[in-house]
Design an enzyme around this catalytic site. Structure first.
Site, mmCIF file in Angstrom:
data_model
loop_
_atom_site.group_PDB
_atom_site.id
_atom_site.type_symbol
_atom_site.label_atom_id
_atom_site.label_comp_id
_atom_site.label_asym_id
_atom_site.label_seq_id
_atom_site.Cartn_x
_atom_site.Cartn_y
_atom_site.Cartn_z
ATOM 1 N N ARG A 37 0.841 -1.200 0.000
ATOM 2 C CA ARG A 37 0.000 0.000 0.000
ATOM 3 C C ARG A 37 0.877 1.251 0.000
ATOM 4 O O ARG A 37 2.033 1.219 0.409
ATOM 5 C CB ARG A 37 -0.927 0.033 1.222
ATOM 6 N N HIS A 44 1.170 8.345 10.934
ATOM 7 C CA HIS A 44 1.348 8.354 12.388
ATOM 8 C C HIS A 44 0.074 8.844 13.093
ATOM 9 O O HIS A 44 0.131 9.546 14.103
ATOM 10 C CB HIS A 44 2.585 9.179 12.781
ATOM 11 N N ASP A 46 -2.732 6.360 12.884
ATOM 12 C CA ASP A 46 -3.563 5.151 13.084
ATOM 13 C C ASP A 46 -3.511 4.654 14.525
ATOM 14 O O ASP A 46 -4.530 4.248 15.083
ATOM 15 C CB ASP A 46 -3.234 4.040 12.071
ATOM 16 N N SER A 141 4.755 -1.239 2.858
ATOM 17 C CA SER A 141 4.112 -2.323 3.609
ATOM 18 C C SER A 141 4.346 -3.710 3.024
ATOM 19 O O SER A 141 3.419 -4.513 2.900
ATOM 20 C CB SER A 141 2.600 -2.089 3.724
ATOM 21 N N ASP A 187 -1.849 -0.626 7.676
ATOM 22 C CA ASP A 187 -1.237 -1.363 6.558
ATOM 23 C C ASP A 187 -1.978 -2.662 6.302
ATOM 24 O O ASP A 187 -2.249 -3.038 5.155
ATOM 25 C CB ASP A 187 0.234 -1.678 6.873
ATOM 26 N N TYR A 237 10.241 4.447 15.803
ATOM 27 C CA TYR A 237 8.785 4.290 15.662
ATOM 28 C C TYR A 237 8.135 4.164 17.040
ATOM 29 O O TYR A 237 7.163 4.857 17.353
ATOM 30 C CB TYR A 237 8.484 3.062 14.792
HETATM 31 C C1 GLA Z 1 3.918 2.008 9.583
HETATM 32 C C2 GLA Z 1 2.942 1.276 10.521
HETATM 33 C C3 GLA Z 1 1.529 1.850 10.363
HETATM 34 C C4 GLA Z 1 1.518 3.366 10.516
HETATM 35 C C5 GLA Z 1 2.577 3.993 9.615
HETATM 36 C C6 GLA Z 1 2.704 5.477 9.813
HETATM 37 O O1 GLA Z 1 3.617 1.742 8.247
HETATM 38 O O2 GLA Z 1 2.921 -0.098 10.212
HETATM 39 O O3 GLA Z 1 0.676 1.239 11.315
HETATM 40 O O4 GLA Z 1 1.671 3.749 11.850
HETATM 41 O O5 GLA Z 1 3.861 3.404 9.829
HETATM 42 O O6 GLA Z 1 1.540 6.113 9.405
#
Ligand code: GLA
Length: 394
Positions: A37, A44, A46, A141, A187, A237
């Site tokens: 995706r 940041h 979700d 992803s 994701d 993260y």
């Molecule tokens: C990664 C995480 C998601 C989301 C993004 C940032 O892809 O897997 O859950 O937090 O970072 O938007």
């Protein structure tokens, strides 16, 4: 184009089917696919029950598989073409001794299989051949696509499908427990539940998923890869997540979804400036996603692009997850401007490397690709793809 033609799902499925037969000496009984995706806006958010606007892309993980023929066999032999590696996963061992957190494609596969019984699924032992066109660690992803593909394979072997949301939760748990990444749900949901031709407005509180049309004749989505690879298992993260938690706690709200920008004034004296900036990003980003979804729905591409630009600036300055390479590509794309067919550009996904997503006029796409190829390691046009499922004839 800077990239050779990428095979579509059906072509990749046929290749996997043939390779499976050659490697395992019998035909595959099923072929499944799950897409990567790109997130158009809403990063940041979700994990704070916010809003995001992802789109499944026409780059997928495809698995050809068949049950093992020996009764009582619990070993699964799984080959990854991308990693040029075969692993043997014994489901009984997995359940008893979960592997420690860490990296590696096998953890994603093992995690989904180990947690299958919790999702009410008990697959027979199988052999599998995995092909992928999702670039690894590029913020697209690839790991969620692999997880969702394995879960879809289990569904196919069991002969029962779960609602996409349940499947996404199963895969998210596998990532938390087996890969040690405290990711949100965006994701996995995007990979499991997207609709071709559409992005998805995802409300991570209500888990409502609203398809937003992206007509190919009117708008194009491009990805420019920095070539910088980032590792979500790194502390950055988890640190950002924790900063958001701290801000929410001080604000007295369950998640930052419940906060407004004015609320931050109340805690400005007690919270470290960096934590305030993180919260400021999340609160503003939710508003931007809402406005961007409305603009896309009306075909107001330049308004959507402007919001994407603002999102990048916030991720760079307040959330501090951009990088010099991402900023350079964003600046180059923006310098082409609306006259050259670029509506907006921003980093996408967790950040600190990976890709820039660009919203452009379709007729300008090849010119934009040419211009950006000078500074990006690759540039591609991506199309909104369906979520995971069996591949026709699979
Ligand atoms: C990664 C995480 C998601 C989301 C993004 C940032 O892809 O897997 O859950 O937090 O970072 O938007």
């Amino acid at each position: 184009m800077s990239e050779p033609e990428t095979p579509d799902r059906a072509t990749l499925a046929e290749r996997a089917r043939q390779s499976f037969a050659t490697r395992f000496g019998r035909p595959a009984t099923t072929v499944v696919a799950a897409p990567g995706r790109v997130n158009l806006i809403g990063d940041h958010t979700d994990y704070e029950e916010g809003l995001a606007l992802p789109m499944a892309i026409d780059r997928s993980v495809v698995i050809a598989a068949a049950p093992r023929e020996t009764p009582g066999d619990t070993a699964c032999r799984i080959h990854s073409v991308a990693m040029n590696e075969t692993c043997v996963v014994r489901r009984d061992d997995l359940v008893n001794t979960p592997p420690p957190a860490g990296r590696g494609w096998k953890r994603y596969v093992a995690g989904v299989l180990a947690l299958a019984p919790d999702a009410g699924m008990s697959a027979p032992a199988f052999d599998a051949w995995i092909e992928s066109t999702v670039p690894p660690d590029a913020g697209l992803s690839s790991s969620a696509a692999l997880e969702v593909a394995v879960a879809t394979l289990v569904e196919s072997l069991v002969g029962r499908t779960l609602p996409p949301l349940e499947k996404a939760r199963w895969c998210q748990r596998a990532e938390h427990v087996y890969a040690g990444v405290p990711c949100g749900l965006m994701d996995q949901i995007a990979s499991a539940a997207s609709t071709a031709g559409h992005a998805m407005l995802l409300d991570c509180r209500t888990l409502a998923m609203t398809p937003i049309p992206l007509p190919a004749r009117e708008v194009a989505v491009l990805l420019a890869d920095t070539g910088e690879r980032r590792d979500l298992t790194s502390s950055a993260y988890a640190e950002r997540r924790q900063a958001c938690r701290d801000a929410a706690t001080h604000l007295g709200v369950a998640t930052l979804r419940d906060a407004e920008r004015v609320d931050l004034d109340r805690v400005a004296d007690v919270l470290p400036p960096a934590v305030l900036r993180r919260a400021c990003h999340v609160i503003g980003e939710n508003d931007r996603v809402r406005a961007c979804a409305a603009a896309l729905r009306c075909g107001h591409w330049s308004d959507a692009g402007r919001l994407m630009n603002e999102s990048h600036d916030s991720l760079r300055d307040d959330f501090e997850v951009s990088s010099a390479a991402l900023d350079a590509i964003v600046a180059a794309a923006r310098s082409i401007g609306s006259g050259g067919g670029v509506h907006g550009a921003r980093m996408t996904g967790a950040g600190m490397g990976g890709c820039v997503v660009i919203l452009a006029a379709p007729e300008a796409a090849s010119g934009v690709m040419r211009r950006l190829t000078r500074i990006a390691s690759s540039v591609l046009v991506v199309r909104p793809e369906d979520g995971a499922g069996p591949v026709c004839g699979g």
